[in-house]
Design an enzyme around this catalytic site. Structure first.
Site, PDB file in Angstrom:
ATOM      1  N   HIS A 287       9.981   7.962   5.030  1.00  0.00           N
ATOM      2  CA  HIS A 287      11.769   7.960   4.079  1.00  0.00           C
ATOM      3  C   HIS A 287      11.489   8.281   2.993  1.00  0.00           C
ATOM      4  CE1 HIS A 287      10.361   4.053   2.838  1.00  0.00           C
ATOM      5  NE2 HIS A 287       9.726   4.041   3.691  1.00  0.00           N
TER       6      HIS A 287
ATOM      7  N   ASP B 225      13.319  -4.597   6.048  1.00  0.00           N
ATOM      8  CA  ASP B 225      12.640  -3.235   5.056  1.00  0.00           C
ATOM      9  C   ASP B 225      12.667  -2.013   6.797  1.00  0.00           C
ATOM     10  OD1 ASP B 225      10.595  -0.758   4.263  1.00  0.00           O
ATOM     11  OD2 ASP B 225      10.333  -2.493   2.850  1.00  0.00           O
TER      12      ASP B 225
ATOM     13  N   THR C 257      10.581   1.592  -1.024  1.00  0.00           N
ATOM     14  CA  THR C 257      11.559   0.113  -0.926  1.00  0.00           C
ATOM     15  C   THR C 257      11.252  -0.258  -2.170  1.00  0.00           C
ATOM     16  OG1 THR C 257       9.986   0.425   0.434  1.00  0.00           O
ATOM     17  CG2 THR C 257      10.113  -2.010  -0.522  1.00  0.00           C
TER      18      THR C 257
ATOM     19  N   HIS D 123       6.949   4.179  10.595  1.00  0.00           N
ATOM     20  CA  HIS D 123       6.044   5.028  10.050  1.00  0.00           C
ATOM     21  C   HIS D 123       5.104   5.403  10.849  1.00  0.00           C
ATOM     22  CE1 HIS D 123       7.640   5.328   5.660  1.00  0.00           C
ATOM     23  NE2 HIS D 123       7.328   3.747   5.777  1.00  0.00           N
TER      24      HIS D 123
ATOM     25  N   ASP E  94       9.733  -1.701   8.795  1.00  0.00           N
ATOM     26  CA  ASP E  94       9.324  -0.219   8.807  1.00  0.00           C
ATOM     27  C   ASP E  94       7.786  -0.280   8.131  1.00  0.00           C
ATOM     28  OD1 ASP E  94       9.473   1.483   6.276  1.00  0.00           O
ATOM     29  OD2 ASP E  94       8.026   0.122   5.565  1.00  0.00           O
TER      30      ASP E  94
ATOM     31  N   ASP F 113      16.641  -1.147   2.978  1.00  0.00           N
ATOM     32  CA  ASP F 113      16.954  -0.172   1.687  1.00  0.00           C
ATOM     33  C   ASP F 113      16.851   0.762   2.150  1.00  0.00           C
ATOM     34  OD1 ASP F 113      14.550  -0.564   3.378  1.00  0.00           O
ATOM     35  OD2 ASP F 113      13.130  -0.923   1.290  1.00  0.00           O
ATOM     36  N   HIS F 114      16.519   1.222   3.388  1.00  0.00           N
ATOM     37  CA  HIS F 114      16.257   2.748   3.483  1.00  0.00           C
ATOM     38  C   HIS F 114      16.082   2.523   5.454  1.00  0.00           C
ATOM     39  CE1 HIS F 114      12.067   2.319   4.249  1.00  0.00           C
ATOM     40  NE2 HIS F 114      11.663   1.343   3.279  1.00  0.00           N
TER      41      HIS F 114
HETATM   42  P1  AMP Z   1       8.156   1.984   2.090  1.00  0.00           P
HETATM   43  O1  AMP Z   1       7.004   2.657   2.649  1.00  0.00           O
HETATM   44  O2  AMP Z   1       8.655   2.091   0.607  1.00  0.00           O
HETATM   45  O3  AMP Z   1       9.642   0.732   2.708  1.00  0.00           O
HETATM   46  O4  AMP Z   1       6.854   0.195   1.781  1.00  0.00           O
HETATM   47  C1  AMP Z   1       6.964  -0.726   2.131  1.00  0.00           C
HETATM   48  C2  AMP Z   1       5.972  -1.616   1.685  1.00  0.00           C
HETATM   49  O5  AMP Z   1       6.211  -2.019   0.614  1.00  0.00           O
HETATM   50  C3  AMP Z   1       5.643  -2.837   2.800  1.00  0.00           C
HETATM   51  O6  AMP Z   1       4.966  -2.429   3.782  1.00  0.00           O
HETATM   52  C4  AMP Z   1       4.275  -3.780   1.989  1.00  0.00           C
HETATM   53  O7  AMP Z   1       3.303  -3.132   1.198  1.00  0.00           O
HETATM   54  C5  AMP Z   1       5.242  -3.191   0.194  1.00  0.00           C
HETATM   55  N1  AMP Z   1       6.056  -4.056  -0.284  1.00  0.00           N
HETATM   56  C6  AMP Z   1       7.668  -5.374  -0.247  1.00  0.00           C
HETATM   57  N2  AMP Z   1       7.674  -5.929  -0.504  1.00  0.00           N
HETATM   58  C7  AMP Z   1       6.512  -6.157  -1.922  1.00  0.00           C
HETATM   59  C8  AMP Z   1       6.364  -7.036  -2.824  1.00  0.00           C
HETATM   60  N3  AMP Z   1       6.597  -7.535  -2.746  1.00  0.00           N
HETATM   61  N4  AMP Z   1       5.051  -7.256  -3.391  1.00  0.00           N
HETATM   62  C9  AMP Z   1       4.407  -6.383  -3.115  1.00  0.00           C
HETATM   63  N5  AMP Z   1       4.553  -5.023  -2.300  1.00  0.00           N
HETATM   64  C10 AMP Z   1       6.085  -4.893  -1.231  1.00  0.00           C
HETATM   65 ZN    ZN Z   2      10.783   0.115   2.587  1.00  0.00          ZN
HETATM   66 ZN    ZN Z   3       8.708   2.317   4.375  1.00  0.00          ZN
END
Ligand code: AMP
Ligand code: ZN
Ligand code: ZN
Length: 417
Positions: A356, A46, A82, A208, A204, A251-252
């Site tokens: 992101h 991630d 994500t 952040h 990730d 993913d990004h």
């Molecule tokens: P983002 O900030 O959009 O990159 O989201 C990343 C966060 O998504 C991670 O730190 C996790 O807490 C959460 N995450 C990732 N995969 C899952 C999953 N399968 N189910 C629930 N939460 C998730």
């Molecule tokens: Zn992500």
């Molecule tokens: Zn993130």
């Protein structure tokens, strides 16, 4: 099977009130025979920006895998978040087509207690509810064509989609040690899974918290590198390295944000009449009293923001055709934060670190695609690959008949032998 799997069956039984015990017991049988003669491990790191590869340990697993096929970068789908991206990677569809249009969503076409149904990463009930998840993820394609699958986390893998779940799966647990994730995937591959997924969030999280250029990100990259080295070594030990393809994606990317780059919406948006989804992409849900054209004009007059009705979102972003997309979408320039004065007052040191969600075409949102194994070309660097191309590549590598996708079929030829 090994001790670990038995332990997991117990853990799952506890977590799911026993329902999964049956799933896992039969999973053990299903996995036992016949052994798939080819396998693929899909790994997500991630928030691994495309250029982090230069920061991976010299001679480590990431660099070894990149010695197979390396795309210059993987272009995420919009929004570069994500859940939309993980689900596009495994379905070959854009968010407007697969339905996961954000990490947080509301669905006005489906009411719960008179209110639009809600989806968020922390809402377990929504995560396992197949009604949110459209399209056909690769594990469903595989399962329906007789290939057992195992997911050590992937968004969507906990829901029954089209009546199908992976043969074995785990509820997301961010506290599970990387080595246990790898061991679990190895156990399931050893037992005959043809497709396994792995997910690592640490890069990730560090991006952040500390921003993409911080040494903490280098440490997080090294931890993932070590986990991937354990995966390669484990595959060798169980005698499956030669018939297993490794596909490592993200993913990004990540870009720095700062309190010096904020735009306050208070003067342009009446919060009593407009419900706001805050984020790197801002969604506006005006009530019926609001003059929407005037709202769009007021927000667009602010610097670093472009507001539009969802029908006017540029076609290249594929972000119009879903009830779950807000009526007004506000694009924010990469690295900027749209917010309220109240938020800034309550959070005196924010925004900081990295973020992101921005335009996928911006360099900092670019993600990772590397792959190595018997079905992949070797020593090849290709131009950009799009997130929606990945499903077709996975299906071809696994010799599966793919569901219709929005990806470029030529991407398959560029990376596979
Ligand atoms: P983002 O900030 O959009 O990159 O989201 C990343 C966060 O998504 C991670 O730190 C996790 O807490 C959460 N995450 C990732 N995969 C899952 C999953 N399968 N189910 C629930 N939460 C998730
Ligand atoms: Zn992500
Ligand atoms: Zn993130």
């Amino acid at each position: 099977m090994r001790r670990l799997l038995s332990a997991l069956v117990v853990v799952l039984a506890v977590l799911t009130g026993g329902r999964q015990l049956q799933g896992c017991a039969s999973a053990e049988e299903a996995l036992a025979e016949p052994e798939a003669e080819r396998a693929l491990v899909l790994v997500s790191v991630d928030g691994f920006r495309w250029d982090y590869l230069d920061r991976a340990p010299e001679g480590g697993a990431l660099q070894w895998i990149a010695g197979g096929v390396r795309a210059e970068r993987l272009v995420p789908v919009f929004p570069s978040k994500t859940f939309p991206n993980h689900y596009s990677l495994v379905t070959g569809l854009h968010p407007e087509s697969h339905g996961i249009v954000g990490n947080t969503m509301r669905d006005p076409s489906r009411l719960e207690d008179g209110e639009p149904a809600r989806f968020s990463l922390s809402n377990r009930q929504a995560l396992v509810d197949g009604r949110w998840w459209g399209g056909e993820p690769i594990w469903v394609t595989a399962e329906t064509q007789g290939v057992p699958t195992a997911t050590v986390f992937w968004p969507g893998s906990e829901a029954e989609i089209g009546g199908v779940r992976p043969t074995t799966w785990l509820p997301y647990d961010g506290d599970m040690a990387y080595r246990d994730r790898v061991e679990t995937a190895l156990d399931w591959l050893d037992a005959g899974a043809g497709l396994a997924t792995l997910y690592f969030e640490g890069v990730d999280t560090a991006g952040h918290r500390f921003g993409p250029d911080a040494p903490e990100v280098d440490r997080a990259i090294a931890e993932v590198d070590a986990a991937l080295a354990a995966l390669v070594e484990g595959l060798r030990e169980i005698g499956r390295l030669d018939d297993t393809d490794l596909v490592v994606v993200s993913d990004h990317g990540m870009t720095p944000v700062s309190r010096d780059r904020v735009v306050v919406l208070d003067g342009a948006v009446d919060y009593d009449a407009v419900d706001v989804d805050w984020g790197e992409v801002v969604g506006l849900w005006p009530d019926e009293t609001v003059d929407v054209d005037a709202l769009v004009a007021r927000v667009s007059a602010l610097p670093h923001l472009t507001a539009m009705r969802k029908a006017d979102v540029p076609a290249r972003l594929h972000y119009s055709a879903s009830d779950r997309i807000p009526p007004v979408v506000v694009l924010v320039d990469p690295g900027w934060t749209a917010t309220s004065q109240g938020y800034l007052d309550r959070n005196p040191s924010r925004p900081s670190g990295g973020a992101h969600g921005f335009d996928p075409a911006s360099s900092d949102m670019g993600a990772l695609f590397i792959a190595r194994g018997p079905r992949f070309r070797e020593g090849v660097t290709t131009g950009p690959i799009h997130a929606v191309d990945v499903y077709g590549i996975l299906a071809a590598a696994l010799a599966l008949d793919p569901a219709p996708t929005e990806g470029d079929p030529e991407a398959v030829e560029r990376v596979l032998r």
